[in-house]
Every structure is written in C-alpha cells, then in structure tokens.
Design a protein around this motif. Structure first.
Motif, PDB file in Angstrom:
ATOM      1  N   ALA A  49       0.851  -1.195   0.000  1.00  0.00           N
ATOM      2  CA  ALA A  49       0.000   0.000   0.000  1.00  0.00           C
ATOM      3  C   ALA A  49       0.883   1.240   0.000  1.00  0.00           C
ATOM      4  N   ASP A  50       0.271   2.357  -0.362  1.00  0.00           N
ATOM      5  CA  ASP A  50       0.938   3.652  -0.323  1.00  0.00           C
ATOM      6  C   ASP A  50       0.707   4.257   1.063  1.00  0.00           C
ATOM      7  N   ALA A  51       1.756   4.358   1.848  1.00  0.00           N
ATOM      8  CA  ALA A  51       1.637   4.824   3.231  1.00  0.00           C
ATOM      9  C   ALA A  51       1.429   6.325   3.330  1.00  0.00           C
ATOM     10  N   CYS A  52       1.289   7.005   2.202  1.00  0.00           N
ATOM     11  CA  CYS A  52       0.979   8.433   2.210  1.00  0.00           C
ATOM     12  C   CYS A  52      -0.486   8.686   1.844  1.00  0.00           C
ATOM     13  N   LEU A  79       8.038  12.465   5.577  1.00  0.00           N
ATOM     14  CA  LEU A  79       7.366  13.593   6.227  1.00  0.00           C
ATOM     15  C   LEU A  79       5.845  13.470   6.134  1.00  0.00           C
ATOM     16  N   VAL A  80       5.351  13.140   4.959  1.00  0.00           N
ATOM     17  CA  VAL A  80       3.901  13.029   4.779  1.00  0.00           C
ATOM     18  C   VAL A  80       3.338  11.916   5.657  1.00  0.00           C
ATOM     19  N   HIS A  81       4.010  10.785   5.673  1.00  0.00           N
ATOM     20  CA  HIS A  81       3.531   9.679   6.501  1.00  0.00           C
ATOM     21  C   HIS A  81       3.518  10.055   7.982  1.00  0.00           C
ATOM     22  N   SER A  82       4.581  10.702   8.443  1.00  0.00           N
ATOM     23  CA  SER A  82       4.650  11.095   9.857  1.00  0.00           C
ATOM     24  C   SER A  82       3.527  12.067  10.211  1.00  0.00           C
ATOM     25  N   LEU A  83       3.276  13.012   9.320  1.00  0.00           N
ATOM     26  CA  LEU A  83       2.221  13.995   9.577  1.00  0.00           C
ATOM     27  C   LEU A  83       0.850  13.326   9.644  1.00  0.00           C
ATOM     28  N   THR A  87      -1.416  13.380  13.001  1.00  0.00           N
ATOM     29  CA  THR A  87      -2.597  14.249  13.023  1.00  0.00           C
ATOM     30  C   THR A  87      -3.897  13.520  12.713  1.00  0.00           C
ATOM     31  N   GLU A  88      -3.857  12.517  11.834  1.00  0.00           N
ATOM     32  CA  GLU A  88      -5.079  11.832  11.425  1.00  0.00           C
ATOM     33  C   GLU A  88      -5.359  10.565  12.225  1.00  0.00           C
ATOM     34  N   PHE A  89      -4.303   9.946  12.727  1.00  0.00           N
ATOM     35  CA  PHE A  89      -4.493   8.662  13.401  1.00  0.00           C
ATOM     36  C   PHE A  89      -4.036   8.680  14.861  1.00  0.00           C
ATOM     37  N   VAL A 110       6.219  20.142  13.695  1.00  0.00           N
ATOM     38  CA  VAL A 110       5.335  20.754  12.707  1.00  0.00           C
ATOM     39  C   VAL A 110       4.891  19.709  11.680  1.00  0.00           C
ATOM     40  N   TRP A 111       5.791  18.806  11.340  1.00  0.00           N
ATOM     41  CA  TRP A 111       5.482  17.730  10.394  1.00  0.00           C
ATOM     42  C   TRP A 111       5.128  16.436  11.116  1.00  0.00           C
ATOM     43  N   GLY A 112       4.875  16.506  12.403  1.00  0.00           N
ATOM     44  CA  GLY A 112       4.448  15.332  13.149  1.00  0.00           C
ATOM     45  C   GLY A 112       5.555  14.371  13.523  1.00  0.00           C
ATOM     46  N   VAL A 113       6.808  14.801  13.422  1.00  0.00           N
ATOM     47  CA  VAL A 113       7.946  13.920  13.719  1.00  0.00           C
ATOM     48  C   VAL A 113       8.387  14.136  15.167  1.00  0.00           C
ATOM     49  N   ASP A 114       8.320  13.088  15.971  1.00  0.00           N
ATOM     50  CA  ASP A 114       8.799  13.176  17.346  1.00  0.00           C
ATOM     51  C   ASP A 114      10.301  12.976  17.434  1.00  0.00           C
TER      52      ASP A 114
END
Length: 233
Positions: A49-52, A79-83, A87-89, A110-114
C-alpha cells in the motif's frame, strides 16, 4: 507494542527484525511489490500500500499502532507519513528517517515527527568518535535541540587523570552518564578515578560544550567541539 514501519527496504526490514526480537508486533508497509518479501521477515505483518494515502493507513489500522516509523529512502514520503500518522491517526510516537541532511530542519513537530534519525550525521559522528582523542564529539541531539549526547576520549595529559569523580565540577546541568574503559561500559562511581583513554559520555546543553571540553583537556590545549556537519550527496 504494535509498530508500523513504512519502507520495507533493507533499513525497514532490519528495524523490523530487531523489534520482533524484542517482543513487539510489527507491520511493514511498502507500495512497491518488489519490496514485499514476506519470507525475509516472516513474523511481521505485511501490507502492499501507499503509506501516504489515508485509505491505505486506515486499512493498515494505523490508529492501533503505538509507534509509526517512516523509513523510506524518500524524505518527502517520510514527512507526509509522519504527519498523517500524528494528526489523522493519533499515533503517540513517530520516528522519521532523514536521508538528506539538508532536509533535517523539516523533521520536527510541525510535520508530526517526534524523533528524527539522520543516517549521514550518525555515521559522521561515529567516525569522529572513533578517531579523535581530546575533542568533544556530539553524537546525538535530542528532539527539542536543547540537549546533546556528547563524547570525549580523555587524553593522557588531562588534569583530571587520577582524580576522583566527586571532584569533577561540571558546567551547568551537565551529567556524566557513562564511562567506557577497555571496551566495557561502567556507571560513574563518585569514589572512582578517571584514566587516560577513558571514553566519557555526557548529556549537556550546547552552551556548555566548550566549557566542558576546556576543563577536561590540558592547560594550553585547544580542543575542538565537533558537531555533525551538513553532508551533501
């Protein structure tokens, strides 16, 4: 813990094996059919699957994961996956692989990366640590940028050779966390003494690195504080 790893290449599969060996549940996600090598990590879950894409992450059950690791070779995808994971999950912990150090500044909350992990920087730091004596080497920067893990191999002419650890007055809130001697790690003992060639690991603020380097080296010496320089490729 249930851990999702995006990117089932050599890096992702290696991480998966380590996590499985430590008793965690692992889901490997990749959009390239050639990367789906279930026999290489048979105990993991696999998803083509596409994880983005939101629909793919819903199918993966990302909201049930404790950690999401973005380990692809594409910084944009990581970056997209982390965000999306954050934010969504609502994934509690996200880890992003940085492939190009020039992009490292984007891998933050900002990009959801811890936690961001830059392979070129880690390799550079480890090389510096292996070959330098009497220089303070920055091995790792914690995510808020206010604290670093640093290392110094104590030179034989250090004024602290033979002195007790409880005499060591460190700058600011610096903490000596470990001593590596003859290949063995030891917890600091206030009654113990330092020896030439000891590898000292400290947690300290960037503002105290220069003072720490100066105090551990001989008078008149000019130690370097070696950070992890930007690398390009």
């Amino acid at each position: 813990m249930r851990i999702a790893i995006t990117g089932a290449g050599n890096v992702g599969r290696s991480i998966a094996r380590e996590l499985l060996a430590n008793g965690h549940q692992v889901l490997l996600i990749d959009k390239d059919p050639k990367a789906i090598k279930t026999e290489s990590v048979p105990d993991a879950e696999w998803l083509l699957a596409d994880a983005c894409e939101l629909s793919s992450l819903e199918e993966a059950g990302l909201d049930s994961c404790d950690v999401a690791i973005a380990a692809t070779g594409d910084d944009k995808a990581n970056l997209v996956h982390s965000l999306l994971a954050k934010t969504e999950f609502g994934v509690p912990r996200t880890v992003g692989r940085v492939n190009h150090p020039g992009n490292e500044w984007m891998f933050d909350e900002v990009w959801g990366v811890d936690v961001s992990v830059s392979t070129p920087r880690l390799m550079c730091a480890l090389v510096e640590e292996a070959v330098t004596v009497g220089d303070l080497v920055r091995l790792f920067t914690f995510k808020d940028g206010s604290t670093n893990l640093v290392e110094m191999t104590l030179p034989d002419d250090s004024p602290w050779i033979g002195r007790r650890l409880d005499e060591l007055v460190l700058p600011g809130d610096t903490v000596l966390v470990a001593i590596i001697r003859d290949g063995h790690a030891m917890a600091p003992d206030k009654d113990g003494a330092l020896e030439g060639g000891d590898e000292l690991l400290f947690v300290t603020a960037p503002d105290h690195e220069r003072s720490l380097a100066d105090m551990l080296t001989a008078e008149g010496a000019t130690p370097r504080v070696v950070s992890q320089p930007d690398l390009a490729y």
